[in-house]
Enzyme design. Structure first.
Site, PDB file in Angstrom:
ATOM      1  CE1 TYR A 142      31.965  28.201  -4.851  1.00  0.00           C
ATOM      2  CE2 TYR A 142      33.910  28.734  -6.147  1.00  0.00           C
ATOM      3  CZ  TYR A 142      33.107  27.793  -5.515  1.00  0.00           C
ATOM      4  OH  TYR A 142      33.436  26.470  -5.563  1.00  0.00           O
ATOM      5  NE  ARG A 159      -2.591  -1.715   3.259  1.00  0.00           N
ATOM      6  CZ  ARG A 159      -3.134  -1.771   4.475  1.00  0.00           C
ATOM      7  NH1 ARG A 159      -4.159  -0.993   4.783  1.00  0.00           N
ATOM      8  NH2 ARG A 159      -2.631  -2.580   5.393  1.00  0.00           N
ATOM      9  CG  ASN A 178      37.288  43.066   3.990  1.00  0.00           C
ATOM     10  OD1 ASN A 178      36.355  43.272   4.744  1.00  0.00           O
ATOM     11  ND2 ASN A 178      37.233  43.359   2.697  1.00  0.00           N
TER      12      ASN A 178
END
Length: 460
Positions: free
Chosen positions: A363, A15, A374
């Site tokens: 990225y 089922r 930074n």
């Protein structure tokens, strides 16, 4: 006395309408049968058997060597399944039989079932009292409170249908009684199967005692036969998990929109805002603010971390870091203490040192970035040449200006300064300054004539 556990997992569950075995479908991020086996391991069985049939390789993939497998080559009923285990049962033991599709069953209830069997030297059956007993087998007791018989819905009289105590199909047998009953089973019934429930009448016929043990929460006996029941069981377990975390000191602003997996740990005084999905073996420390709309999978999050509208997969975030909004931390990354990963930043298989900032639109892939670096807006570590991935390394206290391409493999020393808009292909030593862009050319008033030419070309 020894304890032997038998989990029935040979039926496919047609089922479910699935290519996958029913018991390997997940509930709160874990296969159903894994929930059951973990609870039985918590009880401490001397031996644990799982009866398998078709698609047994899927069950084996989930459980590996945690259990002993017994094959039921033909599915001829629950009693027939237990008969396959009979040769391996120790007569000086108690045998607990349950099902691989009952993921809500807790080890405390199994222990109560066994404890009553040991105390009364009887067979015990786990039962539940429910408001609507329709479709369940009814537990019929005698004046002493023992189980006389179990009556299925289709066979029950009107008075028996009013009984609200129902059968779970989960038993703790005195093993000699079980072995005797298994030998006497027949398939002389409407289903044409050897049914485990028939063992009860055979034990009673031999003057054995069958005692009921009522579960404290009827949800414990809920099983899964189709996708609708799967969703219902998922919801019940999720409520349990949310309740447990809140009782352990976690603030969950909106439980209705918060999803927590079965193996997740969350420290106290952490807050989960709406829309959080926390999966797998995720660990979250104390005093964190998670959400809204955060997904964590197999992540390790230290104390005092803030994560907003972001995804973190198989990675580590150390204390007091800030992630998001809209950051994507891919597998294999390590975000150091106090690091800021801002909006629309993607980090993949990289290490960011303490205090480093990648504030927006960047990225960083296959990289090691030191402390207090930074990384400006629009920076890309160009790590893939079409065939291989290459590494970028940046030393402490460096400054990478906006819209910089770092062409890996590349090693930048400590304190380097890369000017905005540069494409860097060569290594830099400590305190080097690099600028890699063409000098600007300005043509006075040229724009006016250029526009006229473009307009004329467009008209033509």
């Amino acid at each position: 006395m020894k304890k032997i556990g038998v989990v029935l997992a040979a039926g496919l569950g047609k089922r479910m309408n699935s290519k996958r075995h029913k018991v390997v479908h997940s509930v709160c991020g874990k296969p159903m049968i894994a929930h059951i086996v973990e609870q039985m391991e918590a009880v401490g069985f001397d031996r644990l058997f799982v009866v398998v049939g078709r698609l047994e390789e899927q069950v084996r993939e989930v459980l590996q060597d945690r259990v002993t497998y017994v094959q039921q080559r033909e599915q001829l009923g629950t009693g027939h399944a237990v008969q396959q285990v009979a040769p391996y049962l120790d007569p000086d033991s108690i045998t607990v039989v349950l099902y691989g599709d009952c993921p809500l069953l807790r080890h405390e209830e199994i222990e109560r079932l066994i404890g009553e069997a040991e105390t009364s030297h009887a067979t015990t059956v786990l039962t539940a009292k429910v408001e609507d007993p329709y479709a369940y087998g009814r537990i019929i007791r005698d004046e002493q409170g023992d189980v006389v018989r179990i009556v299925e819905e289709k066979d029950a009289t009107d008075d028996e249908k009013k009984v609200q105590e129902v059968n779970s199909g989960i038993y703790a047998f005195q093993t000699p009684d079980l072995l005797m009953a298994l030998r006497e089973l027949t398939a002389n019934n409407a289903q044409g199967e050897y049914l485990l429930t028939d063992c009860i009448q055979h034990i009673r016929a031999h003057q054995g005692t069958v005692r009921p043990v009522v579960v404290s929460d009827p949800d414990d006996i809920a099983n899964v036969n189709d996708r609708v029941q799967l969703a219902a069981v998922e919801a019940r377990m999720r409520r349990r998990l949310l309740l447990r975390h809140m009782q352990n000191g976690v603030t969950i602003i909106d439980p209705a929109t918060t999803y927590i997996g079965a193996d997740v740990y969350i420290g106290r005084d952490t807050t989960l805002l709406p829309g959080c999905i926390v999966e797998g073996n995720t660990y979250i420390g104390e005093d964190c603010m998670i959400g809204p709309n955060v997904r964590l999978v197999d992540a390790k999050i230290a104390d005092a971390v803030h994560i907003t509208s972001s995804v973190i997969l198989q990675s580590e975030v150390q204390e007091s870091a800030s992630i998001g909004p809209f950051a994507y931390i891919r597998p294999g990354s390590q975000i150091g203490p106090g690091v800021k990963v801002g909006d629309f930043v993607e980090i993949k298989n990289s290490i960011l040192g303490s205090g480093t900032k990648v504030s927006h639109l960047a990225y960083v892939g296959d990289s090691e970035i030191g402390e207090r670096v930074n990384v400006g807006c629009g920076v890309v570590t160009v790590n893939y040449d079409g065939y291989q991935k290459h590494k970028t390394m940046i030393g402490n206290d460096s400054f990478i200006g906006s819209n910089v391409n770092l062409i890996a493999p590349l090693m930048l020393g400590e304190g380097v300064y890369v000017a905005t808009g540069s494409t860097i292909t060569d290594d830099l030593a400590q305190d080097d300054f690099a600028i890699a862009r063409e000098r600007q050319t300005t043509k006075k008033g040229y724009a006016r004539g250029l526009r006229m030419k473009l307009q004329q070309k467009s008209a033509d």
